[in-house]
Write an enzyme that holds these catalytic residues in place. Structure first.
Site, PDB file in Angstrom:
ATOM      1  N   ASP A  47      61.128  34.627  -4.085  1.00 13.51           N
ATOM      2  CA  ASP A  47      61.780  35.641  -3.249  1.00 13.51           C
ATOM      3  C   ASP A  47      60.859  36.827  -3.012  1.00 13.51           C
ATOM      4  O   ASP A  47      60.902  37.451  -1.956  1.00 13.51           O
ATOM      5  CB  ASP A  47      63.116  36.093  -3.848  1.00 13.51           C
ATOM      6  CG  ASP A  47      64.086  36.545  -2.756  1.00 13.51           C
ATOM      7  OD1 ASP A  47      64.227  35.812  -1.757  1.00 13.51           O
ATOM      8  OD2 ASP A  47      64.673  37.632  -2.867  1.00 13.51           O
ATOM      9  N   GLU A  88      62.371  47.731  -3.146  1.00 18.92           N
ATOM     10  CA  GLU A  88      62.612  46.363  -3.586  1.00 18.92           C
ATOM     11  C   GLU A  88      61.324  45.676  -4.060  1.00 18.92           C
ATOM     12  O   GLU A  88      61.322  44.972  -5.067  1.00 18.92           O
ATOM     13  CB  GLU A  88      63.220  45.582  -2.421  1.00 18.92           C
ATOM     14  CG  GLU A  88      63.899  44.307  -2.824  1.00 18.92           C
ATOM     15  CD  GLU A  88      64.773  43.786  -1.689  1.00 18.92           C
ATOM     16  OE1 GLU A  88      65.669  44.522  -1.231  1.00 18.92           O
ATOM     17  OE2 GLU A  88      64.543  42.652  -1.245  1.00 18.92           O
ATOM     18  N   GLU A 140      70.535  39.676   5.474  1.00 17.98           N
ATOM     19  CA  GLU A 140      70.945  40.666   4.473  1.00 17.98           C
ATOM     20  C   GLU A 140      72.351  40.390   3.934  1.00 17.98           C
ATOM     21  O   GLU A 140      72.594  40.482   2.734  1.00 17.98           O
ATOM     22  CB  GLU A 140      70.885  42.080   5.062  1.00 17.98           C
ATOM     23  CG  GLU A 140      69.482  42.527   5.461  1.00 17.98           C
ATOM     24  CD  GLU A 140      68.561  42.831   4.285  1.00 17.98           C
ATOM     25  OE1 GLU A 140      68.565  42.073   3.284  1.00 17.98           O
ATOM     26  OE2 GLU A 140      67.806  43.822   4.395  1.00 17.98           O
ATOM     27  N   GLU A 210      68.719  29.545   4.163  1.00 16.25           N
ATOM     28  CA  GLU A 210      69.198  30.264   2.964  1.00 16.25           C
ATOM     29  C   GLU A 210      69.716  29.283   1.902  1.00 16.25           C
ATOM     30  O   GLU A 210      69.449  29.463   0.719  1.00 16.25           O
ATOM     31  CB  GLU A 210      70.276  31.284   3.339  1.00 16.25           C
ATOM     32  CG  GLU A 210      69.737  32.516   4.073  1.00 16.25           C
ATOM     33  CD  GLU A 210      68.939  33.461   3.167  1.00 16.25           C
ATOM     34  OE1 GLU A 210      69.124  33.450   1.948  1.00 16.25           O
ATOM     35  OE2 GLU A 210      68.109  34.215   3.721  1.00 16.25           O
TER      36      GLU A 210
HETATM   37  C1  HMH Z   1      65.730  34.285   0.840  1.00 19.15           C
HETATM   38  N1  HMH Z   1      67.199  35.928   1.866  1.00 19.15           N
HETATM   39  C2  HMH Z   1      66.234  35.683   0.987  1.00 19.15           C
HETATM   40  N2  HMH Z   1      65.718  36.658   0.242  1.00 19.15           N
HETATM   41  C3  HMH Z   1      66.162  37.933   0.370  1.00 19.15           C
HETATM   42  N3  HMH Z   1      65.618  38.902  -0.411  1.00 19.15           N
HETATM   43  C4  HMH Z   1      67.187  38.221   1.296  1.00 19.15           C
HETATM   44  C5  HMH Z   1      67.678  37.178   2.029  1.00 19.15           C
HETATM   45  C6  HMH Z   1      67.802  39.581   1.514  1.00 19.15           C
HETATM   46  O1  HMH Z   1      67.059  40.652   1.264  1.00 19.15           O
END
Ligand code: HMH
Length: 221
Positions: A47, A88, A140, A210
């Site tokens: 991520d 973040e 988001e 996702e």
């Molecule tokens: C895969 N989707 C993914 N990672 C993230 N950090 C977000 C959405 C939302 O910030």
């Protein structure tokens, strides 16, 4: 067709797919504390890489908002999102060191690469602001709804994962998603049929990516 709430119409139409993204077994595992920590670490590193690509996508949406909107309100919403991503990225680095995960030189897995490539295709100036802001909202809100669910009553999240859930499940992130949704609905109300179709198709692809991303975290490749 009530275009004023286009996004809600789509969420209803694709409800099962959406649930697949926001109630994925990986998320349910975080919520009930059964998550495999090697999955969590894989998710964390992957991520981080995704978010680095997402920063560039957000910048592309910012430019489109600046070009295509009359007042500053959309730009301000997106700018707050950019600021949050700065925070973040720092959080990912701190969290990774807490779990002994190395981020430098980590390789993106194929599922992640495919998603980042799709995201990159959406950064093109050929993609309308209306489509990009809707996609931004979708990306988001999936994290927001997923992690907010982990914090709801009855959850058994391990203490060491609370910060992660709070990052996307907190109220101010929820408000940010609502702001994005309102902009998307406002733009879609005035959009051409061509833009509507393109946006709907890309929204579906985001849902698929996702779900794949959570699958990858649990070991799929
Ligand atoms: C895969 N989707 C993914 N990672 C993230 N950090 C977000 C959405 C939302 O910030």
């Amino acid at each position: 067709l009530d275009r004023g709430a286009m996004v809600d119409t789509w969420l209803k139409k694709y409800r099962l797919m959406y649930l697949g993204a926001i109630r994925h077994p990986f998320i349910l595992g975080i919520r009930d504390g059964s998550v495999d920590m090697s999955s969590f670490k894989r998710w964390l590193a992957q991520d981080y890489l995704f978010v680095r690509a997402f920063v560039a996508f957000l910048a592309s949406v910012l430019i489109k908002a600046w070009k295509e909107t009359e007042d500053n309100s959309d730009v301000d919403v997106i700018l707050a999102g950019v600021a949050a991503l700065n925070d973040e990225i720092a959080w990912f680095k701190k969290e990774a060191s807490k779990w002994d995960v190395t981020l430098d030189g980590v390789e993106a897995q194929k599922i992640n690469l495919d998603y980042c490539n799709f995201l990159e295709s959406l950064m093109s100036s050929d993609i309308s602001y209306t489509q990009s802001i809707t996609i931004l909202w979708a990306i988001e809100v999936i994290y927001q709804e997923s992690f907010a669910h982990c914090l709801e009553d009855g959850s058994k999240i391990p203490d060491e994962l609370k910060e992660t859930c709070n990052r996307w499940g907190n109220e101010s992130f929820g408000q940010y998603c609502l702001n994005l949704k309102n902009i998307a609905n406002r733009r879609l109300e005035k959009a051409s049929d061509d833009v509507l179709v393109k946006t709907e198709v890309s929204l579906l692809r985001i849902l698929e990516h996702e779900v794949e991303f959570w699958n990858m975290s649990q070991g799929a490749s």
